[in-house]
Design a protein around this motif. Structure first.
Motif, PDB file in Angstrom:
ATOM      1  N   THR A   1       0.832  -1.200   0.000  1.00 28.68           N
ATOM      2  CA  THR A   1       0.000   0.000   0.000  1.00 28.68           C
ATOM      3  C   THR A   1       0.869   1.254   0.000  1.00 28.68           C
ATOM      4  O   THR A   1       0.645   2.197  -0.769  1.00 28.68           O
ATOM      5  N   ALA A   2       1.891   1.253   0.861  1.00 28.43           N
ATOM      6  CA  ALA A   2       2.805   2.394   0.926  1.00 28.43           C
ATOM      7  C   ALA A   2       3.556   2.576  -0.392  1.00 28.43           C
ATOM      8  O   ALA A   2       3.809   3.705  -0.828  1.00 28.43           O
ATOM      9  N   LEU A   3       3.918   1.460  -1.045  1.00 27.45           N
ATOM     10  CA  LEU A   3       4.552   1.539  -2.364  1.00 27.45           C
ATOM     11  C   LEU A   3       3.643   2.242  -3.359  1.00 27.45           C
ATOM     12  O   LEU A   3       4.075   3.150  -4.088  1.00 27.45           O
ATOM     13  N   GLY A   4       2.366   1.853  -3.383  1.00 29.28           N
ATOM     14  CA  GLY A   4       1.415   2.473  -4.295  1.00 29.28           C
ATOM     15  C   GLY A   4       1.210   3.951  -4.012  1.00 29.28           C
ATOM     16  O   GLY A   4       1.168   4.778  -4.936  1.00 29.28           O
ATOM     17  N   VAL A   5       1.093   4.290  -2.729  1.00 29.29           N
ATOM     18  CA  VAL A   5       0.918   5.696  -2.358  1.00 29.29           C
ATOM     19  C   VAL A   5       2.132   6.516  -2.785  1.00 29.29           C
ATOM     20  O   VAL A   5       2.003   7.629  -3.309  1.00 29.29           O
ATOM     21  N   GLY A   6       3.320   5.955  -2.590  1.00 31.04           N
ATOM     22  CA  GLY A   6       4.537   6.660  -2.961  1.00 31.04           C
ATOM     23  C   GLY A   6       4.626   6.933  -4.445  1.00 31.04           C
ATOM     24  O   GLY A   6       5.013   8.035  -4.872  1.00 31.04           O
ATOM     25  N   LEU A   7       4.245   5.949  -5.253  1.00 28.05           N
ATOM     26  CA  LEU A   7       4.270   6.150  -6.704  1.00 28.05           C
ATOM     27  C   LEU A   7       3.242   7.195  -7.137  1.00 28.05           C
ATOM     28  O   LEU A   7       3.480   7.967  -8.083  1.00 28.05           O
ATOM     29  N   LEU A   8       2.107   7.238  -6.455  1.00 31.22           N
ATOM     30  CA  LEU A   8       1.100   8.267  -6.757  1.00 31.22           C
ATOM     31  C   LEU A   8       1.611   9.662  -6.393  1.00 31.22           C
ATOM     32  O   LEU A   8       1.426  10.622  -7.150  1.00 31.22           O
ATOM     33  N   VAL A   9       2.271   9.778  -5.254  1.00 35.56           N
ATOM     34  CA  VAL A   9       2.795  11.069  -4.821  1.00 35.56           C
ATOM     35  C   VAL A   9       3.929  11.529  -5.734  1.00 35.56           C
ATOM     36  O   VAL A   9       4.079  12.724  -6.007  1.00 35.56           O
ATOM     37  N   TYR A  10       4.732  10.591  -6.229  1.00 37.38           N
ATOM     38  CA  TYR A  10       5.880  10.934  -7.075  1.00 37.38           C
ATOM     39  C   TYR A  10       5.437  11.623  -8.371  1.00 37.38           C
ATOM     40  O   TYR A  10       6.057  12.582  -8.832  1.00 37.38           O
ATOM     41  N   GLN A  11       4.368  11.138  -8.983  1.00 37.74           N
ATOM     42  CA  GLN A  11       3.737  11.773 -10.150  1.00 37.74           C
ATOM     43  C   GLN A  11       4.686  11.971 -11.331  1.00 37.74           C
ATOM     44  O   GLN A  11       4.532  12.914 -12.111  1.00 37.74           O
ATOM     45  N   GLN A  12       5.684  11.118 -11.457  1.00 38.08           N
ATOM     46  CA  GLN A  12       6.581  11.171 -12.598  1.00 38.08           C
ATOM     47  C   GLN A  12       6.778   9.757 -13.117  1.00 38.08           C
ATOM     48  O   GLN A  12       6.619   8.789 -12.370  1.00 38.08           O
ATOM     49  N   PRO A  13       7.106   9.619 -14.406  1.00 35.48           N
ATOM     50  CA  PRO A  13       7.321   8.265 -14.939  1.00 35.48           C
ATOM     51  C   PRO A  13       8.489   7.580 -14.257  1.00 35.48           C
ATOM     52  O   PRO A  13       9.499   8.216 -13.933  1.00 35.48           O
ATOM     53  N   VAL A  14       8.325   6.291 -14.019  1.00 33.79           N
ATOM     54  CA  VAL A  14       9.364   5.495 -13.374  1.00 33.79           C
ATOM     55  C   VAL A  14       9.863   4.445 -14.361  1.00 33.79           C
ATOM     56  O   VAL A  14       9.077   3.651 -14.872  1.00 33.79           O
ATOM     57  N   PHE A  15      11.159   4.463 -14.639  1.00 33.88           N
ATOM     58  CA  PHE A  15      11.757   3.508 -15.558  1.00 33.88           C
ATOM     59  C   PHE A  15      12.559   2.488 -14.742  1.00 33.88           C
ATOM     60  O   PHE A  15      13.578   2.823 -14.133  1.00 33.88           O
ATOM     61  N   LEU A  16      12.063   1.250 -14.739  1.00 37.23           N
ATOM     62  CA  LEU A  16      12.636   0.227 -13.871  1.00 37.23           C
ATOM     63  C   LEU A  16      14.120   0.006 -14.138  1.00 37.23           C
ATOM     64  O   LEU A  16      14.894  -0.229 -13.205  1.00 37.23           O
ATOM     65  N   GLN A  17      14.524   0.075 -15.404  1.00 34.76           N
ATOM     66  CA  GLN A  17      15.925  -0.187 -15.726  1.00 34.76           C
ATOM     67  C   GLN A  17      16.855   0.890 -15.183  1.00 34.76           C
ATOM     68  O   GLN A  17      18.079   0.659 -15.048  1.00 34.76           O
ATOM     69  N   GLU A  18      16.318   2.065 -14.854  1.00 40.04           N
ATOM     70  CA  GLU A  18      17.148   3.152 -14.342  1.00 40.04           C
ATOM     71  C   GLU A  18      17.282   3.134 -12.819  1.00 40.04           C
ATOM     72  O   GLU A  18      18.184   3.763 -12.272  1.00 40.04           O
ATOM     73  N   LEU A  19      16.379   2.425 -12.146  1.00 39.18           N
ATOM     74  CA  LEU A  19      16.367   2.462 -10.685  1.00 39.18           C
ATOM     75  C   LEU A  19      17.672   1.950 -10.054  1.00 39.18           C
ATOM     76  O   LEU A  19      18.166   2.560  -9.099  1.00 39.18           O
ATOM     77  N   PRO A  20      18.251   0.838 -10.543  1.00 37.54           N
ATOM     78  CA  PRO A  20      19.501   0.374  -9.908  1.00 37.54           C
ATOM     79  C   PRO A  20      20.659   1.370 -10.030  1.00 37.54           C
ATOM     80  O   PRO A  20      21.653   1.231  -9.304  1.00 37.54           O
ATOM     81  N   GLN A  21      20.526   2.343 -10.929  1.00 41.34           N
ATOM     82  CA  GLN A  21      21.590   3.339 -11.081  1.00 41.34           C
ATOM     83  C   GLN A  21      21.465   4.485 -10.079  1.00 41.34           C
ATOM     84  O   GLN A  21      22.382   5.310  -9.966  1.00 41.34           O
ATOM     85  N   LYS A  22      20.367   4.539  -9.372  1.00 40.54           N
ATOM     86  CA  LYS A  22      20.186   5.608  -8.391  1.00 40.54           C
ATOM     87  C   LYS A  22      21.194   5.433  -7.252  1.00 40.54           C
ATOM     88  O   LYS A  22      21.435   4.314  -6.788  1.00 40.54           O
ATOM     89  N   PRO A  23      21.793   6.519  -6.768  1.00 39.36           N
ATOM     90  CA  PRO A  23      22.803   6.393  -5.704  1.00 39.36           C
ATOM     91  C   PRO A  23      22.244   5.871  -4.386  1.00 39.36           C
ATOM     92  O   PRO A  23      23.000   5.403  -3.538  1.00 39.36           O
ATOM     93  N   TRP A  24      20.913   5.966  -4.218  1.00 41.97           N
ATOM     94  CA  TRP A  24      20.295   5.514  -2.981  1.00 41.97           C
ATOM     95  C   TRP A  24      19.656   4.136  -3.102  1.00 41.97           C
ATOM     96  O   TRP A  24      19.039   3.638  -2.158  1.00 41.97           O
ATOM     97  N   PHE A  25      19.769   3.484  -4.271  1.00 43.94           N
ATOM     98  CA  PHE A  25      19.053   2.233  -4.518  1.00 43.94           C
ATOM     99  C   PHE A  25      19.457   1.137  -3.536  1.00 43.94           C
ATOM    100  O   PHE A  25      18.606   0.463  -2.953  1.00 43.94           O
ATOM    101  N   ALA A  26      20.774   0.942  -3.356  1.00 49.89           N
ATOM    102  CA  ALA A  26      21.237  -0.114  -2.445  1.00 49.89           C
ATOM    103  C   ALA A  26      20.777   0.156  -1.018  1.00 49.89           C
ATOM    104  O   ALA A  26      20.379  -0.763  -0.290  1.00 49.89           O
TER     105      ALA A  26
END
Length: 289
Positions: free
Chosen positions: A38-63
């Motif tokens: 539920t919190a995951l869904g709420v977070g994606l709604l609040v983010y309001q920007q496209p999310v590209f799964l292949q780019e997520l592991p490159q985020k400095p905070w991903f690990a």
């Protein structure tokens, strides 16, 4: 400051919902899993920007999000057990006394300066947390070693989580990505919970009834916003992280203790009222000076 106030309110609701799980016979572990998705869904709604799964592991905070998410599911279950077996106030105290860990980390790692008045406020906050936790019989958190195990684990785990959140907020996460970071932390926590559920009870892993799902949703919404608003509050320039964590934790203790009185008929002793009085004084000292 409104971000801090909202974080305090959302965190306080979490403890009340945990207590209601016990009252209505909700499967706590499964509800916690639903809560995370539920919190995951709420977070994606609040983010309001496209999310590209292949780019997520490159985020400095991903690990960091991956590790925090895996840790969240463990600490959340310990918080639930403590709340149900020892009371809402004891669970809150065990969690919020952990403010010592991020406060010390803020001073040691980020060279934060604390005035003598603020140091007095933090000391009073710790005293407030202790006195507010004491039961009407005067024993407070029971002193038997076995009874202290759950609160001690919650104390250490919560301190590590708060310190890690501050570190990632300070070094890795752009402000615009707070909702996405929070959402992924909860997503990883939920995924870890699913894996643990199948590992423990593979035959009963799909038994999510309506009460459990509703309980998980009721927990998930404030859970997301407690982290989201805390991240935003840590950006406030008027207070350092030591003060933010102290204000956040002592205020939550006050609210959850009062909620225990109003909703669960928990009784306040003179020492409890002393703790609330000290909490108010500590909040004034830290926030005004």
């Amino acid at each position: 400051m409104w971000d801090l106030i909202w974080s305090i309110c959302c965190s306080s609701i979490i403890f009340v919902v945990f207590k209601l799980f016990d009252t209505y016979g909700v499967d706590t572990f499964r509800a916690i899993i639903v809560n995370y998705f539920t919190a995951l869904g709420v977070g994606l709604l609040v983010y309001q920007q496209p999310v590209f799964l292949q780019e997520l592991p490159q985020k400095p905070w991903f690990a960091g999000a991956l590790l925090l998410g895996s840790f969240f599911i463990l600490i959340f279950n310990l918080m639930a057990l403590t709340s149900q077996r020892m009371g809402v106030s004891v669970a809150s105290v065990a969690t919020k006394m952990s403010l010592v860990i991020p406060v010390v980390a803020g001073i040691a790692l980020y060279k934060e300066q604390i005035s003598p008045v603020q140091a007095t406020g933090i000391t009073l906050a710790l005293a407030a947390v202790y006195f507010t936790s004491m039961k009407s019989g005067g024993r407070g958190i029971r002193k038997e070693l076995r009874a202290l195990i759950l609160p001690a684990l919650v104390f250490l785990g919560s301190g590590v989580i708060d310190t890690s959140i501050k570190y990632l907020q300070h070094t890795r996460i752009p402000q615009v990505e707070y909702p996405l970071f929070s959402a992924l932390v909860f997503g990883f926590a939920g995924t870890t919970g699913i894996l643990l559920l199948f590992f423990k009870k593979p035959k009963g892993a799909t038994r999510f009834n309506g009460v459990t799902i509703l309980g998980g949703i009721a927990l998930g919404v404030p859970n997301f916003f407690s982290i989201y608003f805390l991240l935003r509050a840590l950006q406030f320039e008027g207070l350092n992280s030591a003060s933010i964590f102290t204000l956040n934790n002592v205020a939550i203790v006050m609210l959850t203790t009062l909620a225990g009185i109003v909703f669960f008929k928990e009784k306040l002793s003179l020492k409890n009222w002393m703790g609330i009085f000290l909490a108010v004084i500590s909040i004034l000292l830290i926030s005004l000076f």
